[in-house]
Design a protein around this motif. Structure first.
Motif, PDB file in Angstrom:
ATOM      1  N   ALA A   1       0.846  -1.137  -0.033  1.00 42.47           N
ATOM      2  CA  ALA A   1      -0.103  -0.006   0.111  1.00 42.47           C
ATOM      3  C   ALA A   1       0.668   1.384  -0.023  1.00 42.47           C
ATOM      4  CB  ALA A   1      -0.954   0.006   1.092  1.00 42.47           C
ATOM      5  N   THR A   2       1.913   1.208   0.723  1.00 48.32           N
ATOM      6  CA  THR A   2       2.510   2.394   0.768  1.00 48.32           C
ATOM      7  C   THR A   2       3.759   2.447  -0.185  1.00 48.32           C
ATOM      8  OG1 THR A   2       4.188   1.226   2.476  1.00 48.32           O
ATOM      9  CG2 THR A   2       2.444   2.776   3.272  1.00 48.32           C
ATOM     10  N   VAL A   3       4.623   1.428  -0.357  1.00 46.93           N
ATOM     11  CA  VAL A   3       5.831   1.667  -1.455  1.00 46.93           C
ATOM     12  C   VAL A   3       5.384   1.299  -2.773  1.00 46.93           C
ATOM     13  CG1 VAL A   3       8.059   0.888  -1.756  1.00 46.93           C
ATOM     14  CG2 VAL A   3       7.185   0.793   0.432  1.00 46.93           C
ATOM     15  N   GLY A   4       4.655   0.340  -2.978  1.00 44.05           N
ATOM     16  CA  GLY A   4       4.309  -0.364  -4.272  1.00 44.05           C
ATOM     17  C   GLY A   4       3.241   0.403  -4.949  1.00 44.05           C
ATOM     18  N   GLY A   5       2.734   1.369  -4.143  1.00 40.20           N
ATOM     19  CA  GLY A   5       1.533   2.007  -4.821  1.00 40.20           C
ATOM     20  C   GLY A   5       0.070   0.987  -5.066  1.00 40.20           C
TER      21      GLY A   5
ATOM     22  N   PRO B   1      -3.333  -0.813  -3.963  1.00 41.87           N
ATOM     23  CA  PRO B   1      -4.754  -0.277  -4.079  1.00 41.87           C
ATOM     24  C   PRO B   1      -5.000   0.164  -2.649  1.00 41.87           C
ATOM     25  CG  PRO B   1      -4.843  -2.611  -4.312  1.00 41.87           C
ATOM     26  CD  PRO B   1      -3.402  -2.356  -4.290  1.00 41.87           C
ATOM     27  N   VAL B   2      -6.016   0.956  -2.125  1.00 38.82           N
ATOM     28  CA  VAL B   2      -6.395   1.653  -1.106  1.00 38.82           C
ATOM     29  C   VAL B   2      -6.775   0.221  -0.149  1.00 38.82           C
ATOM     30  CG1 VAL B   2      -8.239   2.985   0.057  1.00 38.82           C
ATOM     31  CG2 VAL B   2      -7.182   3.553  -2.137  1.00 38.82           C
ATOM     32  N   TRP B   3      -7.506  -0.702  -0.635  1.00 34.26           N
ATOM     33  CA  TRP B   3      -7.970  -1.769   0.245  1.00 34.26           C
ATOM     34  C   TRP B   3      -6.806  -2.572   1.025  1.00 34.26           C
ATOM     35  CZ3 TRP B   3      -5.689  -6.573  -0.770  1.00 34.26           C
ATOM     36  CH2 TRP B   3      -5.551  -6.841  -2.037  1.00 34.26           C
ATOM     37  N   ALA B   4      -5.529  -2.335   0.414  1.00 33.60           N
ATOM     38  CA  ALA B   4      -4.317  -2.848   0.894  1.00 33.60           C
ATOM     39  C   ALA B   4      -3.945  -2.481   2.360  1.00 33.60           C
ATOM     40  CB  ALA B   4      -3.108  -2.852  -0.149  1.00 33.60           C
TER      41      ALA B   4
END
Length: 64
Positions: free
Chosen positions: A24-28, A30-33
């Motif tokens: 969610a943070t580094v790899g861009g 989805p929001v659900w991550a």
């Protein structure tokens, strides 16, 4: 609050939670991550509220 998450279950939850949060943070991802916070917290605390109504206990620790 007696522990109900133990051993391998805890490790898998922490790894999955960290993986989802990294995505969610580094790899861009989805929001659900960001849901990775839930398995990370339950693994760190050793207690899962969803296990209570289901009667599941993976912790081999004896209750006091």
């Amino acid at each position: 609050m007696n522990p109900n998450v133990g051993g391998i279950d805890r490790v898998l939850r922490i790894v999955a939670g960290l993986g989802l949060l990294a995505w969610a943070t580094v790899g861009g991802g989805p929001v659900w991550a960001w849901v990775g916070i839930v398995p990370l917290a339950t693994g760190a605390l050793g207690w899962c509220p969803a296990y209570l109504p289901l009667g599941i206990n993976t912790c081999k620790m004896k209750k006091a």
